[in-house]
Design a protein around this motif. Structure first.
Motif, PDB file in Angstrom:
ATOM      1  N   ALA A 117      19.870  18.230 -18.480  1.00  0.00           N
ATOM      2  CA  ALA A 117      21.294  18.061 -18.766  1.00  0.00           C
ATOM      3  C   ALA A 117      21.836  17.030 -17.787  1.00  0.00           C
ATOM      4  CB  ALA A 117      22.055  19.381 -18.628  1.00  0.00           C
ATOM      5  N   PRO A 118      22.916  16.321 -18.159  1.00  0.00           N
ATOM      6  CA  PRO A 118      23.413  15.254 -17.293  1.00  0.00           C
ATOM      7  C   PRO A 118      23.809  15.701 -15.894  1.00  0.00           C
ATOM      8  CG  PRO A 118      24.355  15.062 -19.485  1.00  0.00           C
ATOM      9  CD  PRO A 118      23.641  16.385 -19.440  1.00  0.00           C
ATOM     10  N   ASP A 119      24.227  16.950 -15.731  1.00  0.00           N
ATOM     11  CA  ASP A 119      24.745  17.381 -14.428  1.00  0.00           C
ATOM     12  C   ASP A 119      23.823  18.374 -13.726  1.00  0.00           C
ATOM     13  OD1 ASP A 119      25.109  19.405 -16.233  1.00  0.00           O
ATOM     14  OD2 ASP A 119      27.165  19.888 -15.628  1.00  0.00           O
ATOM     15  N   GLN A 120      22.552  18.393 -14.114  1.00  0.00           N
ATOM     16  CA  GLN A 120      21.614  19.348 -13.535  1.00  0.00           C
ATOM     17  C   GLN A 120      20.502  18.626 -12.773  1.00  0.00           C
ATOM     18  OE1 GLN A 120      21.924  22.775 -13.634  1.00  0.00           O
ATOM     19  NE2 GLN A 120      23.928  22.220 -14.471  1.00  0.00           N
ATOM     20  N   PRO A 121      19.887  19.305 -11.799  1.00  0.00           N
ATOM     21  CA  PRO A 121      18.726  18.709 -11.136  1.00  0.00           C
ATOM     22  C   PRO A 121      17.586  18.486 -12.129  1.00  0.00           C
ATOM     23  CG  PRO A 121      19.558  20.600  -9.897  1.00  0.00           C
ATOM     24  CD  PRO A 121      20.255  20.612 -11.221  1.00  0.00           C
ATOM     25  N   LEU A 122      16.693  17.597 -11.785  1.00  0.00           N
ATOM     26  CA  LEU A 122      15.502  17.367 -12.584  1.00  0.00           C
ATOM     27  C   LEU A 122      14.579  18.577 -12.516  1.00  0.00           C
ATOM     28  CD1 LEU A 122      14.741  13.837 -11.139  1.00  0.00           C
ATOM     29  CD2 LEU A 122      15.603  14.278 -13.452  1.00  0.00           C
ATOM     30  N   VAL A 123      13.768  18.741 -13.559  1.00  0.00           N
ATOM     31  CA  VAL A 123      12.614  19.624 -13.484  1.00  0.00           C
ATOM     32  C   VAL A 123      11.380  18.739 -13.606  1.00  0.00           C
ATOM     33  CG1 VAL A 123      13.863  21.564 -14.452  1.00  0.00           C
ATOM     34  CG2 VAL A 123      12.539  20.089 -15.971  1.00  0.00           C
ATOM     35  N   PHE A 124      10.232  19.272 -13.239  1.00  0.00           N
ATOM     36  CA  PHE A 124       9.008  18.476 -13.217  1.00  0.00           C
ATOM     37  C   PHE A 124       7.921  19.178 -14.020  1.00  0.00           C
ATOM     38  CE2 PHE A 124      11.471  17.487  -9.492  1.00  0.00           C
ATOM     39  CZ  PHE A 124      11.461  16.102  -9.477  1.00  0.00           C
ATOM     40  N   ARG A 125       7.248  18.390 -14.855  1.00  0.00           N
ATOM     41  CA  ARG A 125       6.188  18.917 -15.704  1.00  0.00           C
ATOM     42  C   ARG A 125       4.881  18.195 -15.385  1.00  0.00           C
ATOM     43  NH1 ARG A 125       9.667  18.950 -21.378  1.00  0.00           N
ATOM     44  NH2 ARG A 125      11.070  20.668 -20.784  1.00  0.00           N
ATOM     45  N   PRO A 126       3.763  18.917 -15.417  1.00  0.00           N
ATOM     46  CA  PRO A 126       2.474  18.295 -15.061  1.00  0.00           C
ATOM     47  C   PRO A 126       2.082  17.222 -16.070  1.00  0.00           C
ATOM     48  CG  PRO A 126       2.140  20.510 -15.932  1.00  0.00           C
ATOM     49  CD  PRO A 126       3.616  20.341 -15.750  1.00  0.00           C
ATOM     50  N   TRP A 127       1.431  16.187 -15.548  1.00  0.00           N
ATOM     51  CA  TRP A 127       0.993  15.057 -16.378  1.00  0.00           C
ATOM     52  C   TRP A 127      -0.443  14.695 -16.046  1.00  0.00           C
ATOM     53  CZ3 TRP A 127      -1.023  10.338 -15.037  1.00  0.00           C
ATOM     54  CH2 TRP A 127      -1.121   9.379 -16.059  1.00  0.00           C
ATOM     55  N   THR A 128      -1.211  14.351 -17.072  1.00  0.00           N
ATOM     56  CA  THR A 128      -2.529  13.734 -16.937  1.00  0.00           C
ATOM     57  C   THR A 128      -2.588  12.594 -17.946  1.00  0.00           C
ATOM     58  OG1 THR A 128      -3.555  15.188 -18.589  1.00  0.00           O
ATOM     59  CG2 THR A 128      -3.600  15.931 -16.276  1.00  0.00           C
ATOM     60  N   TRP A 138      17.143  10.182 -23.896  1.00  0.00           N
ATOM     61  CA  TRP A 138      17.173   8.722 -23.950  1.00  0.00           C
ATOM     62  C   TRP A 138      15.821   8.133 -24.379  1.00  0.00           C
ATOM     63  CZ3 TRP A 138      18.928  10.628 -18.917  1.00  0.00           C
ATOM     64  CH2 TRP A 138      20.271  11.003 -18.950  1.00  0.00           C
ATOM     65  N   ASN A 139      15.000   8.958 -25.067  1.00  0.00           N
ATOM     66  CA  ASN A 139      13.727   8.521 -25.638  1.00  0.00           C
ATOM     67  C   ASN A 139      12.682   8.129 -24.605  1.00  0.00           C
ATOM     68  OD1 ASN A 139      14.204   8.972 -28.369  1.00  0.00           O
ATOM     69  ND2 ASN A 139      15.175   6.985 -28.645  1.00  0.00           N
ATOM     70  N   ILE A 140      12.857   8.523 -23.379  1.00  0.00           N
ATOM     71  CA  ILE A 140      11.849   8.238 -22.360  1.00  0.00           C
ATOM     72  C   ILE A 140      10.744   9.283 -22.477  1.00  0.00           C
ATOM     73  CG2 ILE A 140      11.407   8.020 -19.900  1.00  0.00           C
ATOM     74  CD1 ILE A 140      14.393   7.260 -19.642  1.00  0.00           C
ATOM     75  N   PRO A 141       9.477   8.867 -22.558  1.00  0.00           N
ATOM     76  CA  PRO A 141       8.387   9.835 -22.740  1.00  0.00           C
ATOM     77  C   PRO A 141       8.329  10.855 -21.602  1.00  0.00           C
ATOM     78  CG  PRO A 141       7.626   7.620 -23.214  1.00  0.00           C
ATOM     79  CD  PRO A 141       8.991   7.470 -22.604  1.00  0.00           C
ATOM     80  N   GLU A 142       8.033  12.084 -21.996  1.00  0.00           N
ATOM     81  CA  GLU A 142       7.863  13.155 -21.030  1.00  0.00           C
ATOM     82  C   GLU A 142       6.751  14.079 -21.527  1.00  0.00           C
ATOM     83  OE1 GLU A 142      11.203  16.345 -22.610  1.00  0.00           O
ATOM     84  OE2 GLU A 142      11.839  14.762 -21.232  1.00  0.00           O
ATOM     85  N   PRO A 143       6.106  14.827 -20.633  1.00  0.00           N
ATOM     86  CA  PRO A 143       5.035  15.728 -21.065  1.00  0.00           C
ATOM     87  C   PRO A 143       5.541  16.760 -22.070  1.00  0.00           C
ATOM     88  CG  PRO A 143       4.943  15.402 -18.691  1.00  0.00           C
ATOM     89  CD  PRO A 143       6.238  14.801 -19.155  1.00  0.00           C
ATOM     90  N   ALA A 144       4.768  16.956 -23.123  1.00  0.00           N
ATOM     91  CA  ALA A 144       5.148  17.889 -24.188  1.00  0.00           C
ATOM     92  C   ALA A 144       4.692  19.291 -23.818  1.00  0.00           C
ATOM     93  CB  ALA A 144       4.556  17.443 -25.513  1.00  0.00           C
TER      94      ALA A 144
END
Length: 221
Positions: A117-128, A138-144
């Motif tokens: 959300a625009p006013d919330q901290p980021l969360v982090f998802r694992p990536w390989t 905004w269509n930026i790729p992120e881990p599914a």
């Protein structure tokens, strides 16, 4: 890790078009000074983005990756066993995806930031390198995946930066918000260009100083 047009993509960590105009005065600092700082940042951001589009990306990105390896080796024992939050590059940001793939193959745990959300901290998802990806905000790729991890190291892309290790981003404040929320706070490394160094970014009360800046010239204390 924008500007005034909400149709422009920006790093998941920053989106100026989604931020209220009074964001730069969150702790009731002088309103004239806050407005001046916001205006200066918009103008400087636009200049730096235009200059960044003309850089030799292959040379600078490779040098940044090499220096980043040296930093992790010298300060964190190679960062094995740690979660390192990187980013998906947009708008001419240094592209660390080859470095991410190489380090993931060597056993480094890589994560990517996700805006919820625009006013919330980021969360982090694992990536390989073979992780399924999906278009995020905004269509930026992120881990599914819905799996979340907590990073011990955060790589934050910068548009500009100063000697106090304050970061000029796209104006959304997501990295500031995230660094303020995470406990313990992760070690934050700004990833930028030498051409992005500024005398000051006129830091405001919400701005969080990074722990280190790494550019194509090396670590910048």
């Amino acid at each position: 890790m924008s500007d005034e047009n909400p149709k422009d993509y920006a790093s998941p960590a920053c989106m100026a078009g989604q931020v209220a105009a009074d964001y730069f005065d969150p702790q009731a600092v002088d309103p004239v000074a806050a407005a001046d700082a916001a205006r200066w940042r918009r103008e400087t951001r636009a200049q730096l983005l235009a200059a960044r589009a003309t850089r030799d990306a292959q040379a600078t990105d490779g040098a940044i990756a090499d220096h980043l390896d040296s930093v992790l080796a010298a300060r964190f024992g190679g960062a094995q066993g740690l979660v390192v939050a990187a980013y998906w590059p947009i708008r001419g940001e240094p592209d660390l995806r080859p470095w991410m793939a190489r380090r993931a193959a060597a056993g480094l745990r890589i994560a990517l930031p996700v805006v919820t959300a625009p006013d919330q901290p980021l969360v982090f998802r694992p990536w390989t390198p073979d992780a399924p990806m999906q278009p995020g905000r905004w269509n930026i790729p992120e881990p599914a995946t819905t799996v979340q991890v907590v990073p011990q190291l955060v790589l934050a892309p910068t548009v500009g930066w100063d000697g106090g290790r304050f970061r000029l981003g796209y104006g959304g404040g997501f990295y500031d918000r995230t660094l303020a929320a995470l406990r313990p706070r992760p070690y934050a490394i700004g990833i930028g260009l030498e051409a992005g160094r500024l005398p000051t970014i006129y830091p405001q009360p919400h701005d969080a100083a990074l722990d280190l800046i790494v550019t194509e010239a090396g670590p910048r204390p």
